[in-house]
Each structure stands twice: as structure tokens, then as C-alpha cells.
Design a protein around this motif. Structure first.
Motif, mmCIF file in Angstrom:
data_model
loop_
_atom_site.group_PDB
_atom_site.id
_atom_site.type_symbol
_atom_site.label_atom_id
_atom_site.label_comp_id
_atom_site.label_asym_id
_atom_site.label_seq_id
_atom_site.Cartn_x
_atom_site.Cartn_y
_atom_site.Cartn_z
ATOM 1 N N PHE B 257 33.287 38.474 26.618
ATOM 2 C CA PHE B 257 33.829 39.640 27.317
ATOM 3 C C PHE B 257 33.144 39.822 28.670
ATOM 4 C CE2 PHE B 257 34.031 44.445 27.714
ATOM 5 C CZ PHE B 257 35.373 44.485 28.038
ATOM 6 N N LEU B 261 34.757 39.766 32.347
ATOM 7 C CA LEU B 261 34.669 40.858 33.335
ATOM 8 C C LEU B 261 34.197 40.311 34.676
ATOM 9 C CD1 LEU B 261 33.037 43.791 31.306
ATOM 10 C CD2 LEU B 261 35.422 43.591 32.043
ATOM 11 N N LEU B 264 37.068 38.740 36.340
ATOM 12 C CA LEU B 264 38.030 39.741 36.833
ATOM 13 C C LEU B 264 37.553 40.365 38.142
ATOM 14 C CD1 LEU B 264 39.033 41.717 33.565
ATOM 15 C CD2 LEU B 264 40.273 39.867 34.692
ATOM 16 N N ARG B 265 36.239 40.428 38.310
ATOM 17 C CA ARG B 265 35.691 41.040 39.524
ATOM 18 C C ARG B 265 35.709 40.074 40.700
ATOM 19 N NH1 ARG B 265 31.120 42.431 36.078
ATOM 20 N NH2 ARG B 265 31.571 44.417 35.063
ATOM 21 N N LYS B 273 41.600 41.219 43.960
ATOM 22 C CA LYS B 273 40.850 40.794 42.776
ATOM 23 C C LYS B 273 41.768 40.996 41.570
ATOM 24 C CE LYS B 273 36.831 40.726 45.073
ATOM 25 N NZ LYS B 273 36.480 39.448 45.721
ATOM 26 N N GLY B 275 40.995 41.800 38.767
ATOM 27 C CA GLY B 275 40.521 42.972 38.023
ATOM 28 C C GLY B 275 41.152 44.277 38.467
ATOM 29 N N GLN B 281 43.174 45.409 33.177
ATOM 30 C CA GLN B 281 42.183 46.477 32.990
ATOM 31 C C GLN B 281 42.319 47.131 31.621
ATOM 32 O OE1 GLN B 281 42.720 49.296 36.142
ATOM 33 N NE2 GLN B 281 41.561 48.075 37.623
ATOM 34 N N ALA B 285 39.648 47.323 28.718
ATOM 35 C CA ALA B 285 39.105 48.613 28.269
ATOM 36 C C ALA B 285 39.285 48.767 26.756
ATOM 37 C CB ALA B 285 39.794 49.767 29.009
ATOM 38 N N PHE B 288 36.707 46.665 25.088
ATOM 39 C CA PHE B 288 35.409 47.337 25.159
ATOM 40 C C PHE B 288 35.228 48.264 23.958
ATOM 41 C CE2 PHE B 288 33.367 51.391 26.204
ATOM 42 C CZ PHE B 288 32.072 50.958 26.422
#
Ligand SMILES: Cc1cc2nc3c(=O)[nH]c(=O)nc-3n(C[C@H](O)[C@H](O)[C@H](O)COP(=O)(O)OP(=O)(O)OC[C@H]3O[C@@H](n4cnc5c(N)ncnc54)[C@H](O)[C@@H]3O)c2cc1C
Lengths: 397, 379
Positions: B257, B261, B264-265, B273, B275, B281, B285, B288
Motif C-alpha cells: 500500500f 501511495l 500515486l504521488r 499526478k 494520485g 483516491q 482511502a 487504508f
């Protein structure tokens, strides 16, 4: 080690005393399950107690500050530590005691008042909330400002001694039953949208306020559109600083979200028990295998979520930051609650379809009402946006 | 008990974190795979892990271990999951040690626990016979009497079987093939005559083997626990393994994960991007939240095992089931969100998906444990 043992000891003493007190003071009627709207005591100037027991139970609990166990004693709260409050909850659960008082004052405004209110505001409002003498409603959403709450337009103009409030709010839960409102208003029209908002408190009896009821799909009408037409709000009713209301609004929302997110984990009959009754077992397993699998998945997620709520509380006690998780609890808890209601409907079959528009405890109205859980207090999509931005630090979110 | 780690546990975890990342990272697993390494792990690194207290994490101090309990084992396993470290920790330090602690005689403990804690002895559990986990379905026979037995049968998915010095073999001393009664656990020397171990390469490049037993001679003193009542020990051993695997799966999910992330950034498409795309997203989320849930159930379950709570098995089902499922989804999403590069062998993310699949399968996947969870709850 010995200090810890001592506190464990003290906690056990507190548990014994609490149990004895509850046994002696909680009326028998208040140990029955809640079956209809009137069983939940909201308090307020115009509250009609369903029976004497409800009144007595509220008075006795309020006397000790146990309607809000963790609020400071000086404002009428119970002054209990988190551990003691947990013991109180557990003991109330053990005896099936009803919650003596439910209110937005307790779950939303109170925490914000404690953090942002001035001394006079705290002394005026908090004790009334503790004793259930006042009922509050929340004036956040507007017809044009829902998820994008900060774009709200209700205006409050500075008229020297007072603000003059004009505009309208919508989805005001219990807007027609509340005594006072905590309300977001725009006080600066030129600033960035989040920076021109103020947080004000005012009496719903003030001249110029009117409400129109809105009926829900679940059959009853708990909320209103609320109109403000030249309502005068005294300046001292401003909470926090002028134009700094957004910070308070967000802080209050984290409490609202924790409350809504936690609803699904309240004592409820396990779905598996409902299913055993309705469907029956075959060789020790629920007779419908596919439904059984979904029930098991739900019950596992629900237990995992309950443990997570507990962990979040433990982390808070240990001083670890928890603000960011309120969106997680809101999102996951409400989606779970909806899953539970969907499964409860399936388990009940045609029995679940019963609907007279009155009996709120029937399965169908409960099922319908849960649909709002992922909308009220900020939608699931908005919570996911918040997690993406504030927790995961994803770009441009 | 509070669901927060103590100071000691935090220190132990931080040390494990540093060590795993430095000495047993994904790159090492990749190298072992590419070299077709005969052991499938580095004995030198395992010795260092023993010095860190990992091999003896469950072994009480009086037997030369660290005595950190299941919570401690879980902390190590989480870092193993994050780094996909190749190590016999699960087979030896968790399954082997739990069997000895639960059913071992004083002499067995004396003989094996210090050697395990020192990193000098590898033990493997040879129990499963079916392709889908069915722990009490045991056809391997132990025949004989008056203290002498002969073992015959075939075992699959024996973790670290081909490098083990000793096997813990489950065999039937009475009862039908499916019955929980009549199972007995035996300690078997891998070099004994009639033992034939074949390494079975798996998709996750971790160690597994098939074991053939043909009239392998064992005696009373090799029995762990009680004759015919071995299921009591076996169930405890499996629950320990499942809980620790759940912790490893938590680490696998977390790491894949976090890597995702990061991607994605940084990755850009359509002049932005990736992200910033809401569909990604929201999936991130949601993941998460799921991973946070797994974190809670894993810690709670390991605590329950340490406290020997009577309902720990329900929690084990929850932890292993949920962790298997969430790690599977997290690693699948990781590959998807990396796009084409996620499919390349050169890139590490695929290793996480492979491990999640294999660890999820081991000792019962989500479906197995959801079924068991429901059964334990009476429905
Ligand atoms: C039962 C109930 C009680 C309520 N009580 C109160 C109350 O007491 N006081 C009060 O002030 N308000 C109250 N509300 C209002 C509630 O807070 C709003 O309904 C909520 O914030 C959503 O706003 P909206 O209805 O305007 O929907 P919209 O914002 O118009 O949303 C419509 C859809 O678009 C999605 N969406 C919007 N923006 C985004 C985005 N950026 N990314 C992805 N998706 C997006 C939403 O998730 C939703 O699915 C209540 C609502 C309900 C249902």
C-alpha cells in the motif's frame, strides 16, 4: 507497577459502586429495549417525558453528571476518566440501562463549547445540556451548500450590538423541536470561502425564524428547512473569533462523525441469531449457504471495526493523535450499518416489508433510515476525499 | 488489555524494522530465487536473526529464548511481511516452538528449545494432506504398539520441509480419516530411513516441500503431547501459525500500500499526478480503512493467544481471514495502480501479490476462516 495495580484496584472499586448504584437507581422500565422514538430521551424545554421513569432516570443520572460522564465537574459533568467512563458504559450495558439522554448538545456542541467557548458561554450552556433542559439543532447545510459546506451563504451582518441573520438552512434535524441552534453564517463576503465563516448560537424562538418540515423515506419527519428573516443575534453569542468559525465547524464535525460512525456498534442482536430464527440450521449451519457467507463476512467486519474503535480510544488515551481517524470511523461504520440493515431485510424476507409509516422500530424503516448514515455528517465520498487528502497525503485531493 | 504497544514492544519492533530492511529485504528474496538457492534462505542471516531474539521469540528465557510471546512474534512477522524476508521463522520459531511448549516433554524441550533459539535447528510441521486446508483430515498412519510406531503417508505444503532437521508429523493412531480424535504428533528426524522430502517450488519463492513417509520407525519418546489426543496441540500450533501469518500479511498489505501511495504521488498522466484521480483516491482511502481494521484484529488476536483466552480461536479466524482477504485486495490493487510496470518481474510489487496469495492460502484462507468463524459462533 504498583501505581498501575492501585489504579486497577480503584477501578474495580468504582465498578462495584457503580453497579450497586445503577441497580438501586435505574428504574425497571429504563432497562427495557428501546422500541420507539419516544423511548429515546432528547430533553429540552418542550420535552414530554414518556413516563415518570424516563424523567427520574434522567434526573438521577444528571445529578451525578453521568449524562456526560467525561465532561468536567465544574460544568456539571461527571468528571470521570476515560477508564471510569468505559466502566460506566460496560455496567450500564450489563444491566441493559438505557442511555438517559441523547442530544446534539452532548454529542456535538458540548465538545466544541469546551474547546472554543468563552467562560461565560460554557457556564450558561453546558449545565443545561447536562441536565437535558435544552435541545440544540445544527444549522450547517444549506440548499446550495451540502458537501461543499464552506460555500454557505446565510449572512450575518454586523449591526453594532447584534448580527442581522438572513438566509436558510436545510436538513436541520429536529429544527422544529429544538430550543437553540448552533449555526454557521457568513460574516465576511470578500474573503476565501473558509475564512469568512463565523459560528453563532441563538434561540430558535427569536423573531424571524420559521421552519418547514421535510418528510424522510423512512416515513417520519425529523427535520426541517429553516428560514431566517432579519433575525437579531446578540454579539455575545459569537463563539470563538469572528471569521474563524470554520475551524470550530470542522472540530465539531469530527465529533459528529465519531458519533454517527459508532452507531453501528451499539448493542444489537447479532444477525446470525436473527438468521437462525428466521432461516434455521441444517447440520449446524445456516440453511442458506450464500446468505450465511455474507452474514459471516459482515459479522467479521463488524467485530474488526468494534476492535478498531477500541484501539482508537486506547491510542487517544496513550496520547496519540486521533483527529484523522474520525473520517475512517464515519465512513466504515456507516457503510457497515447499511450492510447490516440490508442483510437484516434479506433475513426477514417478506416479514421485513411490513410498513405502517408509524412504527419506527420495524425493520423496513430502520433499513431506510440507515441510508442517511452515509450522507449525514458528510457523505462517504467526502470522507474518502478527506482520508485521501489528510491521511494519505495524495496530491491535489 | 490496551490495544497499544508497550515501550518494550516498540523498541523490539523498531530493531526488527531496521534489521529486516537491512539484512533481509526483497532484494535478498529475489537473489535467492534467481540463484536457485538450495536452502531458500540465508543461514548466516538466520543466525543473526537468532541473535536479535527472533528464533527464540516464543521460547521462554529459561530455555534460552527472548520470551516475547505472540505479540513479539507478530511484530517480527509484520516486518518480515514488509520486506518479504526469507526466513524459517514461521516453521521453526512459531510452529515448532508452539508444539514443544504445548505438548513437549521436559526432555524434548531441553533438547530442542535452546537449539531453536540459537538458530541451530530448523523444524517443519508436516501435517496438511489435502490441497485445501483441512487440518483434521489425516490419512497418514502410525501403526504398531507398545511404544513403537511405524509412520506411512504423504504430506503436502510442508513449510521449510527440505531444510528441516526435524519434522513434526501428524499421524492417525486411531479413528477415521476425518475425525479430530485419534491424531498423534511425532518428532521425526529428516534423515531417518523411509523419509523422502521433495522441494516444491511455489509462486512466492518461499520454501515448501512434499514429504513421503514409508514405514518410518518412531517411538514413545518422539510423541509430542498425548497419543490420540494430538489435535489439542495441533490446533494450538495452527492457531499460532495463523495469527503470526496474519501479522505477516498485515506487513505485506502495508508495504505494498505504501509503495503504491508513493507511486500515486509521483507518476504523471494527462498532465497530472495519477494520485489526483478520485477513482484511485477512493480505492486507496478504502484500503487504508481495511488495513487499519486488520491492524486492530491482529494485535488483539496475538494478545489473546498470549493470555491463552478461551475464545482466542474466534479471533484467530477473524485475524487470518480478514488479513488474507485484505492483503489479497491490497496487493491486487497495487499491481493495478502501477499499470504495466506492475506486471514486470524487474519491479518488486508483484512479489507482494505472490506472497499475499501464498500466505493467505497457508493454514486456511478467508473462506476457510469465515466458515470456521460462523461455526464457532453457532451458525
Ligand atoms: C437524515 C439527515 C440528517 C441531517 N441532519 C442535518 C443537520 O441536522 N444539520 C445540517 O446542517 N445538515 C444535516 N444534514 C445534511 C447533510 O450534512 C448533507 O445532506 C450532506 O452533507 C450532503 O450534502 P447534500 O445533501 O447537499 O449532497 P451533495 O453535496 O449534493 O452530494 C450529492 C452526491 O454527490 C457526491 N459528492 C459531492 N461532492 C463530491 C466530491 N467532492 N467528490 C465526490 N463525490 C461528491 C456526494 O457524496 C453525494 O453522493 C442531514 C442529512 C440527512 C440525510
Amino acid at each position: 507497577m504498583s501505581a498501575q495495580l492501585k489504579s486497577v484496584d480503584q477501578l474495580e472499586t468504582f465498578r462495584r459502586e457503580t453497579r450497586a448504584w445503577l441497580e438501586a437507581n435505574c428504574p425497571a422500565e429504563m432497562r427495557q429495549p428501546v422500541t420507539e422514538e419516544g423511548d429515546v430521551c432528547w430533553g429540552g424545554r418542550r420535552w414530554k417525558f414518556k413516563n415518570d421513569a424516563q424523567r427520574v432516570w434522567l434526573e438521577r443520572m444528571a445529578e451525578r453528571g453521568w449524562t456526560v460522564p467525561e465532561w468536567p465537574k465544574e460544568y456539571g459533568g461527571g468528571g470521570l476518566s476515560k477508564e471510569e467512563a468505559r466502566v460506566l458504559r460496560e455496567e450500564m450495558g450489563r444491566l441493559s440501562c438505557r442511555v438517559p439522554l441523547t442530544s446534539f448538545g452532548i454529542s456535538m456542541l458540548g465538545p466544541a463549547l469546551l474547546k472554543y467557548g468563552n467562560e461565560q458561554q460554557k457556564r450558561e450552556h453546558l449545565p443545561k445540556i447536562v441536565r437535558g433542559e435544552i435541545r440544540w439543532c445544527q444549522g450547517y447545510s444549506e440548499p446550495g451548500a451540502g458537501s461543499d459546506l464552506a460555500s454557505l451563504k446565510t449572512r450575518a451582518e454586523d449591526k453594532g450590538a447584534h448580527f442581522l441573520v438572513n438566509g436558510s438552512k436545510i436538513w436541520t434535524s429536529y429544527g422544529d423541536k429544538a430550543d437553540w441552534i448552533f449555526c454557521l453564517v457568513r460574516t465576511d463576503f470578500s474573503a476565501k470561502k473558509q475564512e469568512g465563516i463565523s459560528f453563532v448560537l441563538f434561540d430558535m424562538q427569536s423573531p424571524g425564524i420559521s421552519t418547514r418540515p421535510i418528510r424522510l423515506i423512512s416515513g417520519y419527519s425529523p427535520f426541517t428547512q429553516t428560514f431566517f428573516d432579519n433575525v437579531q443575534v446578540p454579539k455575545e453569542n459569537l463563539m470563538g473569533e469572528l471569521n474563524k468559525g470554520w475551524t470550530i465547524a470542522k472540530y465539531l464535525l469530527t465529533h459528529e462523525r465519531n458519533m454517527i460512525g459508532g452507531m453501528g456498534t451499539q448493542r444489537q442482536t447479532p444477525l446470525s441469531q436473527l438468521a437462525i430464527k428466521s432461516i434455521g440450521l441444517a447440520s449446524g449451519k445456516l440453511a442458506e449457504g450464500t446468505l450465511r457467507a455474507d452474514i459471516a463476512r459482515f459479522e467479521m467486519d463488524a467485530l474488526a471495526f468494534t476492535l478498531t474503535m477500541g484501539r482508537v480510544m486506547d491510542e487517544a488515551k496513550a496520547g496519540n493523535e486521533t483527529g484523522a481517524v474520525s473520517s475512517m470511523l464515519k465512513y466504515y461504520g456507516t457503510e457497515l450499518n447499511k450492510r447490516r440493515a440490508e442483510l437484516a431485510m434479506s433475513i426477514a424476507g417478506s416479514e421485513g416489508l411490513k410498513f405502517d409509516g408509524q412504527t419506527q422500530a420495524d425493520i423496513a424503516p430502520v433499513w431506510l433510515r440507515t441510508k442517511a448514515n452515509s450522507i449525514e455528517g458528510g457523505t462517504s465520498e467526502v470522507q474518502l476525499n478527506i482520508i485521501a487528502k489528510n491521511v494519505l497525503r495524495l496530491p491535489g485531493a | 488489555m490496551s490495544l497499544v504497544l508497550t515501550e518494550d514492544q516498540l523498541m523490539f519492533r523498531d530493531a526488527a524494522k531496521r534489521f529486516a530492511a537491512e539484512r533481509a529485504p526483497v532484494a535478498q528474496l529475489r537473489k535467492l530465487r534467481d540463484d536457485n538457492d538450495a536452502a531458500g534462505f540465508s543461514r548466516e542471516v538466520w543466525k543473526e536473526m537468532a541473535d536479535m531474539g527472533w528464533a527464540g521469540v516464543l521460547v521462554p528465557e529459561e530455555h534460552g529464548g527472548a520470551g516475547f510471546g505472540y505479540v513479539g512474534a507478530g511484530l517480527v512477522a509484520e516486518e518480515i511481511g514488509r520486506n518479504l524476508s526469507a526466513t524459517p521463522l514461521l516453521s521453526t520459531a512459531v510452529l515448532g516452538v508452539t508444539a514443544l511448549l504445548r505438548g513437549g516433554s521436559a526432555a524434548q524441550k531441553e533438547a530442542f528449545l535452546p537449539a531453536i533459539a540459537g538458530g541451530d535447528l530448523v523444524v517443519a510441521l508436516a501435517s496438511d494432506e489435502k490441497n485445501r486446508h483441512a487440518p483434521h483430515s489425516i490419512a497418514t498412519r502410525a501403526t504398531g504398539g507398545s511404544g513403537k510406531f511405524k509412520l506411512s503417508g504423504r504430506k503436502v505444503h510442508v513449510l521449510d520441509g527440505h531444510v528441516a532437521d526435524r519434522l513434526i508429523v501428524t499421524a492417525r493412531t486411531s479413528g477415521d480419516v476425518e475425525s479430530r480424535d485419534g491424531i498423534t504428533l511425532f518428532l521425526v528426524d529428516t534423515k531417518a530411513s523411509g523419509v523422502n522430502v521433495t522441494r516444491t517450488p511455489t509462486v512466492d519463492s518461499h520454501n515448501a516441500a512434499a514429504v513421503e513417509l514409508r514405514d518410518v520407525a518412531v517411538s514413545d519418546s518422539d510423541v509430542i503431547g498425548t497419543v490420540d489426543k494430538g489435535a489439542v496441540v495441533l490446533d494450538a500450533v495452527l492457531d499460532a501459525g495463523r495469527a503470526v501469518l496474519a501479522a505477516e500479511l498485515l506487513g505485506v498489505a502495508e508495504e505494498s500500500f505504501e509503495r503504491t501511495l508513493g507511486y500515486l504521488r509521483e507518476r504523471e498522466q494527462f498532465g497530472a499526478k495519477i494520485g489526483t484521480f478520485q477513482s484511485l483516491q477512493h480505492r486507496a482511502a478504502h484500503l487504508f480503512c481495511e488495513i487499519e481494521l486488520v491492524r486492530s484484529v491482529v494485535l488483539r488476536t496475538l494478545q489473546a493467544l498470549d493470555a491463552q483466552e478461551p475464545t482466542a480461536s474466534n479471533l484467530v479466524c477473524l485475524a487470518k481471514g480478514k488479513a488474507s482477504d485484505v492483503a489479497r485486495i491490497a496487493t491486487n490493487e497495487a499491481v493495478q495502480m502501477h499499470g504495466g510496470i506492475g506486471m514486470t518481474d524487474e519491479f518488486d510489487i508483484g512479489f507482494f501479490m505472490k506472497r499475499a496469495r501464498a500466505a493467505g492460502e497457508t493454514f486456511g484462507d478467508y473462506y476457510y476462516h469465515a466458515d470456521r468463524f460462523a461455526q464457532l459462533a453457532g451458525y
